[in-house]
Write a protein that holds these residues in place. Structure first.
Motif, PDB file in Angstrom:
ATOM      1  N   SER A  36       0.837  -1.199   0.000  1.00 53.29           N
ATOM      2  CA  SER A  36       0.000   0.000   0.000  1.00 53.29           C
ATOM      3  C   SER A  36       0.873   1.250   0.000  1.00 53.29           C
ATOM      4  O   SER A  36       1.919   1.297   0.658  1.00 53.29           O
ATOM      5  N   LYS A  40       0.407   2.566  -6.906  1.00 52.36           N
ATOM      6  CA  LYS A  40      -0.352   1.747  -7.855  1.00 52.36           C
ATOM      7  C   LYS A  40      -1.617   2.458  -8.322  1.00 52.36           C
ATOM      8  O   LYS A  40      -1.910   2.507  -9.519  1.00 52.36           O
ATOM      9  N   SER A  41      -2.364   3.011  -7.381  1.00 47.76           N
ATOM     10  CA  SER A  41      -3.606   3.698  -7.744  1.00 47.76           C
ATOM     11  C   SER A  41      -3.322   4.999  -8.490  1.00 47.76           C
ATOM     12  O   SER A  41      -4.104   5.404  -9.368  1.00 47.76           O
ATOM     13  N   LEU A  44      -2.831   4.054 -12.013  1.00 45.71           N
ATOM     14  CA  LEU A  44      -4.119   3.789 -12.652  1.00 45.71           C
ATOM     15  C   LEU A  44      -4.809   5.097 -13.051  1.00 45.71           C
ATOM     16  O   LEU A  44      -5.354   5.216 -14.153  1.00 45.71           O
ATOM     17  N   LYS A  45      -4.788   6.082 -12.167  1.00 44.22           N
ATOM     18  CA  LYS A  45      -5.422   7.368 -12.457  1.00 44.22           C
ATOM     19  C   LYS A  45      -4.722   8.100 -13.604  1.00 44.22           C
ATOM     20  O   LYS A  45      -5.366   8.800 -14.391  1.00 44.22           O
ATOM     21  N   PHE A  85     -14.125  -0.921 -10.364  1.00 44.21           N
ATOM     22  CA  PHE A  85     -13.564  -0.193  -9.232  1.00 44.21           C
ATOM     23  C   PHE A  85     -13.474  -1.076  -7.989  1.00 44.21           C
ATOM     24  O   PHE A  85     -14.131  -2.117  -7.891  1.00 44.21           O
ATOM     25  N   GLN A  86     -12.674  -0.593  -7.053  1.00 46.77           N
ATOM     26  CA  GLN A  86     -12.364  -1.347  -5.840  1.00 46.77           C
ATOM     27  C   GLN A  86     -13.605  -1.835  -5.110  1.00 46.77           C
ATOM     28  O   GLN A  86     -13.687  -2.983  -4.710  1.00 46.77           O
ATOM     29  N   ASP A 163      -9.253  -2.358 -10.206  1.00 48.19           N
ATOM     30  CA  ASP A 163      -8.578  -1.742  -9.063  1.00 48.19           C
ATOM     31  C   ASP A 163      -8.842  -2.554  -7.799  1.00 48.19           C
ATOM     32  O   ASP A 163      -9.972  -2.614  -7.319  1.00 48.19           O
ATOM     33  N   GLU A 164      -7.794  -3.194  -7.274  1.00 48.18           N
ATOM     34  CA  GLU A 164      -7.860  -3.959  -6.020  1.00 48.18           C
ATOM     35  C   GLU A 164      -9.129  -4.825  -5.972  1.00 48.18           C
ATOM     36  O   GLU A 164     -10.057  -4.554  -5.194  1.00 48.18           O
ATOM     37  N   THR A 167     -10.440  -6.239  -2.254  1.00 48.73           N
ATOM     38  CA  THR A 167     -10.457  -5.455  -1.025  1.00 48.73           C
ATOM     39  C   THR A 167     -11.780  -5.647  -0.278  1.00 48.73           C
ATOM     40  O   THR A 167     -12.856  -5.501  -0.845  1.00 48.73           O
ATOM     41  N   ILE A 195      -4.696  -3.874 -10.645  1.00 43.32           N
ATOM     42  CA  ILE A 195      -3.926  -3.273  -9.566  1.00 43.32           C
ATOM     43  C   ILE A 195      -4.209  -4.071  -8.295  1.00 43.32           C
ATOM     44  O   ILE A 195      -5.377  -4.254  -7.920  1.00 43.32           O
ATOM     45  N   SER A 196      -3.177  -4.557  -7.627  1.00 40.74           N
ATOM     46  CA  SER A 196      -3.420  -5.417  -6.471  1.00 40.74           C
ATOM     47  C   SER A 196      -2.238  -5.396  -5.510  1.00 40.74           C
ATOM     48  O   SER A 196      -1.098  -5.136  -5.897  1.00 40.74           O
TER      49      SER A 196
END
Length: 249
Positions: A36, A40-41, A44-45, A85-86, A163-164, A167, A195-196
Motif C-alpha cells: 500500500s 499503484k492507484s 491507474l489514475k 472499481f475497488q 482496481d484492487e 479489497t 492493480i493489487s
C-alpha cells in the motif's frame, strides 16, 4: 495496447512515481503489484487521464492520453476502457438494471430499446437476471462485484482496468472475483490491467506481473518468474514478512 513511458509523479516533496515504464500487450492481463502507498492507484489514475503526470506519457491503442487537453478528447480515448472499481462503485439510488445501463445512456447515447437488449444480454451472461430490479444494498458483495463487471464490460471496451479486486472480501468471495475475471476474459477477450497488493492470489488472472517499490518497477515477468525471483523485496512481499527492504509505514 497500453504503453507507459517514463512516467513521473510527485506530490510536493513526495516522489510517487519515478520513471515508470510498462508495456501491456493486447489480449494479455498484467498485474501491477506492491505494498500500500507505493503509487499503484496513482498509476491507474494517470492511465485513465484523471491525473496528469509531471513527465512521461501514456499511450492507449495508439492515442496519447497525456497529450489530450480537453475532457472530450480524453473521453474519446476512455471509450476503449472499462473499469471495475475497488468497491464496485455502484449508484445506491439506482437499480441493478439502471447501474448496468448507465454508461450506455450517459456515454454512448444508445436508444432505450438498444440499451435494454444489451443489458438483458449482459445480465444473462453474468447470471444477474434475477437481481435486475434489486438495489445494490439488497444483494451480496459478490453480486455487486458482478454488477460492477457488467457495467465495465457493457460498452464492449478493449481494455479492462481492475482496481484492487478483492479489497474487503473474504477468501471465498475473493476467489469468486478472480474466477469472474478469468471467465469474462475468456468470453470477451479484453486486454487487462489489475492493480493489487495480493500475492500470489493475483497470479491466477495474470500473464505478466510488475512490482512497484520506491516509485519504480523493480521486477517484471511471468507469475512463475516472480514466484522464483531472488529479489529480497519480492520474497518479503510474497511471504508476508515484516523484516526486509520493504518498510512498514
Amino acid at each position: 495496447m497500453i504503453s507507459v513511458r517514463n512516467l513521473h509523479k510527485r506530490f510536493g516533496s513526495q516522489v510517487v512515481l519515478n520513471g515508470v515504464n510498462l508495456e501491456i500487450e493486447p489480449g494479455k492481463t498484467t498485474a501491477v503489484v506492491g505494498p500500500s502507498g507505493v503509487g499503484k492507484s496513482v498509476l491507474l489514475k494517470l492511465i485513465m487521464g484523471i491525473m496528469s503526470p509531471d513527465e512521461g506519457e501514456v499511450i492507449i491503442g495508439g492515442y496519447n492520453m497525456t497529450a489530450a487537453r480537453s475532457e472530450r478528447s480524453k473521453n474519446e480515448i476512455r471509450n476503449a476502457l472499462g473499469v471495475l472499481f475497488q468497491s464496485a462503485a455502484l449508484f445506491d439510488s439506482l437499480s441493478i438494471y439502471d447501474n448496468i445501463a448507465f454508461s450506455l445512456r450517459e456515454r454512448m447515447g444508445l436508444s432505450a430499446s438498444k440499451a435494454h437488449t444489451r443489458v438483458l444480454s449482459m445480465a444473462d451472461a453474468l447470471s444477474l437476471t434475477p437481481y435486475l430490479r434489486n438495489f445494490p444494498e439488497q444483494v451480496s458483495i459478490g453480486i455487486r462485484k458482478r454488477v460492477g463487471m457488467a457495467r465495465a464490460l457493457i460498452s464492449e471496451p478493449k481494455v479492462l482496468l481492475v482496481d484492487e479486486p478483492n479489497t474487503g472480501l473474504d477468501p471465498l468471495d475473493g476467489q469468486e472475483v478472480y474466477d469472474l475475471i478469468n471467465a469474462c476474459k475468456n468470453q470477451w477477450g479484453f486486454t487487462g490491467l489489475v492493480i493489487s497488493h495480493e500475492l500470489p492470489e493475483v497470479f491466477q488472472v495474470s500473464d505478466r506481473v510488475a512490482m512497484i517499490l520506491n516509485g519504480e518497477i523493480i521486477v517484471e515477468g511471468s507469475p512463475a518468474e516472480l514466484s522464483n525471483s531472488s529479489d529480497p523485496a519480492v520474497q518479503q512481499f510474497l511471504n508476508g514478512r515484516t523484516d526486509g527492504p520493504i518498510k512498514i509505514q
